[in-house]
Design a protein around this motif. Sequence first.
Motif, mmCIF file in Angstrom:
data_model
loop_
_atom_site.group_PDB
_atom_site.id
_atom_site.type_symbol
_atom_site.label_atom_id
_atom_site.label_comp_id
_atom_site.label_asym_id
_atom_site.label_seq_id
_atom_site.Cartn_x
_atom_site.Cartn_y
_atom_site.Cartn_z
ATOM 1 N N LEU A 171 -3.531 -12.601 -0.086
ATOM 2 C CA LEU A 171 -4.613 -13.539 0.183
ATOM 3 C C LEU A 171 -6.001 -12.975 -0.109
ATOM 4 N N GLN A 172 -6.092 -11.896 -0.857
ATOM 5 C CA GLN A 172 -7.387 -11.350 -1.228
ATOM 6 C C GLN A 172 -7.303 -10.754 -2.627
ATOM 7 N N GLN A 173 -8.415 -10.804 -3.323
ATOM 8 C CA GLN A 173 -8.474 -10.267 -4.680
ATOM 9 C C GLN A 173 -8.978 -8.829 -4.693
ATOM 10 N N ASP A 174 -9.935 -8.536 -3.844
ATOM 11 C CA ASP A 174 -10.544 -7.211 -3.811
ATOM 12 C C ASP A 174 -10.154 -6.499 -2.525
ATOM 13 N N PHE A 175 -10.153 -5.171 -2.595
ATOM 14 C CA PHE A 175 -9.718 -4.381 -1.450
ATOM 15 C C PHE A 175 -10.751 -3.306 -1.126
ATOM 16 N N GLU A 176 -10.968 -3.093 0.169
ATOM 17 C CA GLU A 176 -11.740 -1.933 0.602
ATOM 18 C C GLU A 176 -10.755 -0.788 0.788
ATOM 19 N N MET A 177 -11.024 0.329 0.114
ATOM 20 C CA MET A 177 -10.072 1.427 0.104
ATOM 21 C C MET A 177 -10.323 2.396 1.267
ATOM 22 N N VAL A 178 -9.266 3.092 1.680
ATOM 23 C CA VAL A 178 -9.434 4.117 2.713
ATOM 24 C C VAL A 178 -10.257 5.270 2.133
ATOM 25 N N PRO A 179 -11.206 5.833 2.909
ATOM 26 C CA PRO A 179 -12.091 6.887 2.385
ATOM 27 C C PRO A 179 -11.420 8.257 2.404
ATOM 28 N N SER A 180 -10.376 8.411 1.606
ATOM 29 C CA SER A 180 -9.555 9.625 1.623
ATOM 30 C C SER A 180 -9.472 10.236 0.232
ATOM 31 N N TYR A 181 -9.604 11.559 0.157
ATOM 32 C CA TYR A 181 -9.398 12.216 -1.133
ATOM 33 C C TYR A 181 -7.909 12.362 -1.434
ATOM 34 N N ILE A 182 -7.065 12.279 -0.415
ATOM 35 C CA ILE A 182 -5.619 12.435 -0.621
ATOM 36 C C ILE A 182 -4.956 11.091 -0.911
ATOM 37 N N PHE A 183 -5.179 10.103 -0.053
ATOM 38 C CA PHE A 183 -4.404 8.869 -0.123
ATOM 39 C C PHE A 183 -5.117 7.752 -0.877
ATOM 40 N N TYR A 184 -4.331 7.034 -1.674
ATOM 41 C CA TYR A 184 -4.777 5.799 -2.290
ATOM 42 C C TYR A 184 -4.218 4.674 -1.432
ATOM 43 N N GLY A 185 -5.098 3.939 -0.768
ATOM 44 C CA GLY A 185 -4.604 2.901 0.127
ATOM 45 C C GLY A 185 -5.698 1.945 0.541
ATOM 46 N N TYR A 186 -5.287 0.855 1.173
ATOM 47 C CA TYR A 186 -6.204 -0.209 1.579
ATOM 48 C C TYR A 186 -6.517 -0.116 3.063
ATOM 49 N N LYS A 187 -7.742 -0.508 3.423
ATOM 50 C CA LYS A 187 -8.081 -0.634 4.842
ATOM 51 C C LYS A 187 -7.465 -1.885 5.446
ATOM 52 N N GLU A 188 -7.391 -2.940 4.621
ATOM 53 C CA GLU A 188 -6.852 -4.212 5.087
ATOM 54 C C GLU A 188 -6.112 -4.879 3.937
ATOM 55 N N LEU A 189 -5.046 -5.596 4.259
ATOM 56 C CA LEU A 189 -4.301 -6.355 3.251
ATOM 57 C C LEU A 189 -3.846 -7.670 3.884
ATOM 58 N N ARG A 190 -4.582 -8.735 3.590
ATOM 59 C CA ARG A 190 -4.257 -10.053 4.143
ATOM 60 C C ARG A 190 -3.134 -10.675 3.320
ATOM 61 N N VAL A 191 -2.082 -11.120 4.010
ATOM 62 C CA VAL A 191 -0.913 -11.690 3.344
ATOM 63 C C VAL A 191 -0.428 -12.920 4.093
ATOM 64 N N ARG A 192 0.400 -13.706 3.403
ATOM 65 C CA ARG A 192 1.117 -14.821 4.034
ATOM 66 C C ARG A 192 2.597 -14.665 3.711
ATOM 67 N N PHE A 193 3.439 -14.651 4.740
ATOM 68 C CA PHE A 193 4.885 -14.562 4.585
ATOM 69 C C PHE A 193 5.481 -15.934 4.904
ATOM 70 N N THR A 194 6.120 -16.549 3.919
ATOM 71 C CA THR A 194 6.741 -17.855 4.113
ATOM 72 C C THR A 194 8.253 -17.721 3.934
ATOM 73 N N PRO A 195 9.041 -18.107 4.939
ATOM 74 C CA PRO A 195 10.503 -17.997 4.804
ATOM 75 C C PRO A 195 10.990 -18.746 3.577
ATOM 76 N N ARG A 196 11.895 -18.115 2.861
ATOM 77 C CA ARG A 196 12.467 -18.740 1.657
ATOM 78 C C ARG A 196 13.603 -19.682 2.060
ATOM 79 N N ALA A 197 13.801 -20.694 1.229
ATOM 80 C CA ALA A 197 14.926 -21.606 1.456
ATOM 81 C C ALA A 197 16.226 -20.822 1.315
#
Length: 418
Positions: free
Chosen positions: A391-417
């Motif tokens: 649910l987002q196009q851009d991400f704020e990254m964690v301020p880490s020299y080691i890890f590549y990761g997001y501070k937040e990741l908005r998602v929607r989970f919809t049960p499949r048929a």
Amino acid sequence: MGAQEAMDERTGGIEDVRFADPAFLADPWTPLIRLQEEAPVFYSRNQGGWIISRYDDVRAAFADRRLSASRVDQLFRGMPEELQKQLEAVRLYTGLIVNRLDGRDHTRIRVLMLKAFDAAVVRTVQGFIGDVIDEILDECERLGEFDFMQAVSATLPTRVMQKLFDLPDEYRPLLFKLASDFTSASSAANVTPELLLKLDATIRTMNDVFNAIIPEREKNPGDDLISMMVNARDGLNKLSNDEMLAQLHGMVVAGAETTAHTLATQLVQIVRQEKLLATLRETPERAFDLVTELLRYPGTVKCMTRFAGEDIELHGQTITKGDLLWIMHAGANVDTRHWDDPFGTDIDRHNLRDSMAFGPGLHFCVGHMLARTELTEFFTRALRRFDVEILQQDFEMVPSYIFYGYKELRVRFTPRAA
């Protein structure tokens, strides 16, 4: 030659990088590819050390015994002496973790860790990992729309470590706090006194917990990781109590933080590439190959550090004894000298051993199979059960020299048929 002239000669006038820059946090690969061409061994004035970026050099560096993994002093660079005296727990226990040791001590403790994380152990935990994932997915279904970093990334790895240690639920928040505080301080692009003081207090609190549990497991051992470590220390390769505590810290941090970021970055890659999503659903047995490829790129671990134990010549540069080296997994994993189409996702790529995801050589991550198992199980179960929207196009990254990761990741989970 003055100090300024000497520094200019070291950098050769090449554009420097700064690991804390938002642009680098979001895209470390573009500047690293530039350095691979312009200066594969580059002295970064901003980072106060040498950046090693080519695949062959990175692999060689991790196997080079002239480079020391004992890098606790890196945390204290520029910190007042008075502050350092308040950080005795940080200095002692982070310095005793196996991936920060050299020589015989490293080998002695690593042997015990390999026994604790062998393939048989991973197979025994696979069942409860599935149960934990299903419980988390039930909550995802209830929420519908949520921050993946909070609902899944911060929960799944910590619950797995809690199970592996056989700890009551009441300790789960403390395990998460240890992992979070340790990573915030030890991998921060900009380390602050506040981060270090917070980490020191958390280490002391966690030690109180473990020091109460260890004697119980000595008297009544089970099949949990703490019991395995306790029993192992009664053999030829004995651990002191401080060494035991440090390895437990290290397992919590490595088991939680790396997997947490990887879950999120891989979810984005899979959902945004229809071909990957279709492959995972049509041939779920390929999930292990898929997560292994995504551990290469975009990956999670951007770099590790070492100190030079002696003067070293590399690509015409003189690395002086005591110099800090930034060894860039992120650069090595997209180096076209080694990889064809490095930014493409090819699940048939033979990279289980070639990828720098878990660091090759003497300090190869002992928990790599546990991490791959968690990732494989999660994506197989989650994407069979749900349609997922990012649910987002851009991400704020964690301020880490080691890890590549997001501070937040908005998602929607919809049960499949069905």
